[in-house]
Design an enzyme around this catalytic site. Sequence first.
Site, PDB file in Angstrom:
ATOM      1  N   ARG A  34      -5.081   5.986  -7.737  1.00 34.74           N
ATOM      2  CA  ARG A  34      -4.791   7.417  -7.797  1.00 34.74           C
ATOM      3  C   ARG A  34      -4.610   7.886  -9.242  1.00 34.74           C
ATOM      4  NH1 ARG A  34       0.306   7.580  -4.010  1.00 34.74           N
ATOM      5  NH2 ARG A  34       0.240   9.804  -4.553  1.00 34.74           N
ATOM      6  N   LEU A  72       0.855  -1.170   0.000  1.00 29.91           N
ATOM      7  CA  LEU A  72       0.000   0.000   0.000  1.00 29.91           C
ATOM      8  C   LEU A  72       0.897   1.227   0.000  1.00 29.91           C
ATOM      9  CD1 LEU A  72      -2.680  -0.898   2.719  1.00 29.91           C
ATOM     10  CD2 LEU A  72      -2.987  -0.945   0.243  1.00 29.91           C
ATOM     11  N   ASP A  73       0.457   2.298  -0.663  1.00 30.86           N
ATOM     12  CA  ASP A  73       1.221   3.534  -0.654  1.00 30.86           C
ATOM     13  C   ASP A  73       1.357   4.062   0.770  1.00 30.86           C
ATOM     14  OD1 ASP A  73       1.262   3.380  -3.412  1.00 30.86           O
ATOM     15  OD2 ASP A  73      -0.444   4.735  -3.670  1.00 30.86           O
ATOM     16  N   ARG A  74       2.359   4.874   0.981  1.00 34.68           N
ATOM     17  CA  ARG A  74       2.633   5.394   2.330  1.00 34.68           C
ATOM     18  C   ARG A  74       1.407   6.076   2.943  1.00 34.68           C
ATOM     19  NH1 ARG A  74       7.963   8.915   4.061  1.00 34.68           N
ATOM     20  NH2 ARG A  74       7.482   9.056   6.281  1.00 34.68           N
TER      21      ARG A  74
END
Length: 228
Positions: free
Chosen positions: A152, A49-51
């Site tokens: 995104r 998962l992205d930060r």
Amino acid sequence: LVAIDKPAGMVVHAGAGIHAGTLVNALLHRFGTLSESNGSLRPGIVHRLDRQTSGLLVVAKTDVAHRRLARQFAGREVHKTYIALVHGWPSSECGTIGSPIGRDLKHRSRMAAGRGRDAVTHYNVVRRIHGTLGKFALLNVRIETGRTHQIRVHMASLGHPVVGDYLYGAPRQLRGAHRSSPTLGRNFLHAAAIEFIHPETHETIHLEAPLPPELQQFLADMQKPDGK
């Protein structure tokens, strides 16, 4: 295996000058060892998962579990659902985005739609919000592939960037915002559910994680009149 409800702000594994405070560091401290199929820098990591994205992450503790989970991800047998708040209203109540995703040739920290590896994102509108801060849509998003920044990038390509995602065009200040307006120091993107086959018992595992408090509060605040 172990399932984690990752908070926003935590990096999954070391890289890009970050070597401490990662999810992998915390898991190694807790469990001692993880699978080694991904090497020493990313032990146990089957997907990421992205930060600034919160939510469910499944980590392999053994090499056997890692290989079996990786096959499920590669075969698109893992079902992942996200909750996202985006700017604007999509033209339809549901849709599918199938643009490939690859590295942005001009801005290497970004990804871009239109070239690269295949990527498939499905979305449906849960709620349309119209207030003094503008128009927003709360979405359920399901992904078939796991490309970097996929949701995104795909939502931004439709002209509906994720709230708080400045990298892909979200405004830094909400329309008509003033001092009392709600602010969000992260992306409004949360991995809310995941379903997969347990690598040892072969049971169907379905896990859910509710919206974290900061996203619940932001959603409530932005729907108050004049952001009060």
